[in-house]
Scaffold this active site. Structure first.
Site, mmCIF file in Angstrom:
data_model
loop_
_atom_site.group_PDB
_atom_site.id
_atom_site.type_symbol
_atom_site.label_atom_id
_atom_site.label_comp_id
_atom_site.label_asym_id
_atom_site.label_seq_id
_atom_site.Cartn_x
_atom_site.Cartn_y
_atom_site.Cartn_z
ATOM 1 C CG ASP A 417 0.664 0.424 -9.246
ATOM 2 O OD1 ASP A 417 -0.258 -0.276 -9.709
ATOM 3 O OD2 ASP A 417 1.201 1.352 -9.889
ATOM 4 C CD GLU A 420 -1.930 -5.951 -11.418
ATOM 5 O OE1 GLU A 420 -2.668 -4.990 -11.177
ATOM 6 O OE2 GLU A 420 -0.695 -5.842 -11.661
ATOM 7 C CG ASP A 481 -2.596 2.179 -15.066
ATOM 8 O OD1 ASP A 481 -2.912 2.690 -13.978
ATOM 9 O OD2 ASP A 481 -1.635 1.408 -15.208
#
Length: 669
Positions: A417, A420, A481
């Protein structure tokens, strides 16, 4: 005025504030042979430099522009330039020929022109007040003294543009300005993307691949409806001009950046997650028991953040109160035929017991002042964190060992995950600044995890959220998400198809949406879409267990899951072909029909492999319009009355019926 414009985003791209436009004004050929053409160039302001046109593959040409005196800085190439390809150069004006590409070099004024398809650089395009309306080949000096390179080409009125990574606004990007900058998109209905790939694909028979890790920007008939431009704030402009059909251009992208990783066979079945909520060994065992008791096809159980202690999600350590015997649990699940996926991320919280050690050893990114950068990477929900410096050998070795220890407990794959959050105003151990490291960081992160996974588990699959050029080598990507809404289902579908156009064939999404709780109808329709996607995973902040949405919904989802199970041999064959060719597993309509206007409009459907038409339901009520591609197509169930395309059809599908049609004569079931 829009509230989204005022949302604080993690690690935004650097602002490019122009001071003066400085296009190329003249050129002189200094070399022309089998290795290409080299020109000495000068700009309007008197800057000098070199423009090189070099053969890359039989259908691609490498174009580089570098001005003299531009400082060199730490940077990484993400494209592997082929060697050994030769061209012929002849005539006046010069014509450069490859097997499947022909380019003319006009010197006065300087302009490049592609023969087939016909494509010409836009060099001197102005409005009625004589103000330039494109960014011609050259540079713009920025207010901070840096240079941004740019180039522009004319666009046809009926031209469509695709690619550039995961784009929630839709695969057709004409009329948009797109920044290729990896960001935590905070949902799936905005213009920001977790996955950016500076690979632009036109339906007119060409593509462009920019070799950079900076914030490349594309203006696609946005500022000027008759042209498109690219801007690259790097020390040089380096891009590949590719010709061919969309499929051929994607194959060349594969040749230049490497093949996709083929996921293990078990990864193509349904994955079921316990969700982003408290978990325990007892809960996991109960989920496994229930899955097998109900006969629901599932080969992977995913444990999200709560396999670790709450709030200690940087530690990569099991919560031994909730999971007292991880190895025993993994062994039990393996005996029942399950693989296990765990969540992880590359940040270290200031509250982690490992923070001090890493900070003392200089293993974090540093701010321009030299101090460790610490900031918010969780949207304010958790304490500040630092970002591991994955250019530092010590940090890499330490993190690799941490990952290895987790996998050694019997875990099959890691959900990688985030990635960024590298700020522009940071500096890495190798000297790379944040503006260059930011987009590269997801590749470094996934390369490390994939390497350890290959060593420990025998494959290199990761289940990642962020990526850049070449990230197809890590296998699976999921589209972030989304909310549990019909609007987010549609934007997730469009984002996946955009990723298909960007050289990444294996994508997935959170069935049912991540935020919120879907109603039974939305859950079923999203599950049908998910189970007919390249990869399939049930995951959210609340339960996405298929039996938690009522008997009717469960029966419909179970039917779709067994449908996927029956299609797995076909899907696997199509996946092998995708790796070999570079073409996607989920094929947008415009990929195979670039000349048909209806195919560009049909951006909410796709082919799964060559012979399955999938048209997910994206609104309540069980009705939608479907564009039937050329040929004969049959519903997968019930009375198999063929429909013939190309044509639009209004369809009504009962809740238990998946949105699937088979190409007549194909053998897929």
């Amino acid at each position: 005025m829009h509230p989204r414009d005022r949302t604080p985003w993690v690690a935004p791209p650097p602002p490019l504030i122009p001071a003066r436009l400085d296009p190329l004004a003249g050129a002189r050929v200094t070399r022309a042979d089998k290795d290409g053409v080299t020109l000495d160039v000068r700009t309007v302001a008197g800057r000098t430099g070199t423009l090189r046109l070099r053969p890359a593959t039989g259908n691609s040409l490498r174009i580089t522009l570098r001005l003299d005196g531009v400082p060199k800085a730490a940077r990484v190439s993400v494209v592997t330039a082929p060697t050994g390809t030769e061209c012929t150069v002849e005539g006046s004006p010069l014509t450069l020929r490859l097997d499947r590409l022909c380019l003319t070099v006009h010197l006065s004024p300087l302009a490049l022109e592609l023969t087939e398809p016909h494509l010409r650089q836009a060099t001197d395009v102005s409005d009625p007040s004589d103000r330039t309306t494109v960014l011609p080949l050259g540079v713009t000096e920025l207010t901070d003294g840096q240079l941004a390179y740019h180039d522009s080409w004319f666009a046809e009125p009926d031209e469509h543009f695709y690619g550039l990574g995961e784009r929630f606004t839709g695969p057709d990007l004409r009329g948009q300005r797109v920044d290729c900058w990896v960001e935590d998109a905070q949902g799936s209905t905005g213009t920001r993307s977790y996955k950016a790939v500076p690979f632009l694909l036109s339906n007119r028979g060409y593509a462009v691949l920019v070799d950079t890790t900076t914030a490349a920007s594309f203006d696609l008939a946005h500022s000027n409806t008759g042209a498109w431009s690219l801007t690259v704030p790097d020390e040089e402009l380096d891009y590949y001009l590719i010709t061919g059909t969309p499929s051929e251009c994607l194959s060349t992208y594969r040749d230049l950046t490497g093949p996709a990783l083929l996921p293990p066979e078990w990864a193509f079945g349904p994955w079921i997650s316990g969700g982003f909520r408290r978990d325990s060994a007892a809960d996991v065992r109960e989920r496994a028991r229930r899955i097998r008791e109900l006969g629901f096809p599932c080969g992977v159980l995913h444990l999200d953040t709560y396999w670790q202690r709450e709030g200690r999600w940087s530690d990569l350590e099991w919560d031994t109160e909730a999971f007292p015997d991880p190895r025993g649990l993994m062994t039990d699940l393996s005996r029942q035929g399950f693989h296990v996926s765990l969540w992880m991320n590359p940040y270290i919280s200031v509250d982690s017991p490992y923070f001090a050690e890493a900070d003392r050893n200089g293993w974090f990114l540093h701010g321009t002042s030299g101090a460790t950068w610490i900031g918010q990477v969780w949207g304010g929900a958790h304490p500040d964190s630092a970002v591991l410096d994955l250019t530092h050998p010590g940090a890499v070795d330490w993190f690799r060992d941490r990952v290895r220890q987790v996998l050694a407990t019997g875990v099959s794959v890691l959900k990688t995950d985030f990635g960024e959050a590298v700020p522009v105003a940071t500096v890495a151990y190798n000297g790379m600044t944040g503006d260059r490291l930011h987009n590269l960081y997801p590749l470094l992160f996934h390369d490390l995890v994939a390497e350890v996974t290959r060593e420990t588990a025998g494959h290199g699959l990761t289940w990642g959220r962020s990526t850049w050029t070449g990230g197809q080598r890590h296998g699976a990507k999921w589209t972030g998400d989304p909310n549990a809404s019909w609007q987010d289902l549609a934007s997730t579908l469009r984002a996946g198809l955009s990723l298909s156009f960007s050289g990444h064939p294996f994508w997935s999404h959170d069935i049912g949406g991540f935020h919120g709780t879907p109603d039974p109808e939305l859950f079923v329709r999203w599950a049908q879409f998910g189970l007919l996607s390249p990869l399939s995973r049930f995951h959210g902040m609340t339960s996405r267990l298929p039996w938690d949405f009522g008997e009717e919904a469960y029966a419909a989802v179970l039917h779709a899951a067994w449908l996927r199970a029956s299609l797995l041999p076909y899907v696997r064959r199509a996946a092998v072909d995708a790796v070999r060719t570079g073409e996607p597993l989920a094929r947008p309509m415009a990929l195979d029909h670039p000349g048909r206007p209806d195919a560009h409009a049909a951006d909410l459907q796709y082919l799964l492999g060559p012979d399955l038409l999938v048209a997910p339901l994206y609104a309540p009520g069980g009705r939608r319009q479907v564009w039937i591609p050329p040929g004969e197509w049959l519903p997968y169930t019930g009375r198999r009355i063929p429909v013939t395309g190309p044509a639009w059809r209004h369809v009504e599908l009962p809740l238990a019926t998946a949105p699937l049609w088979l190409r007549a004569g194909a053998h897929v079931l």
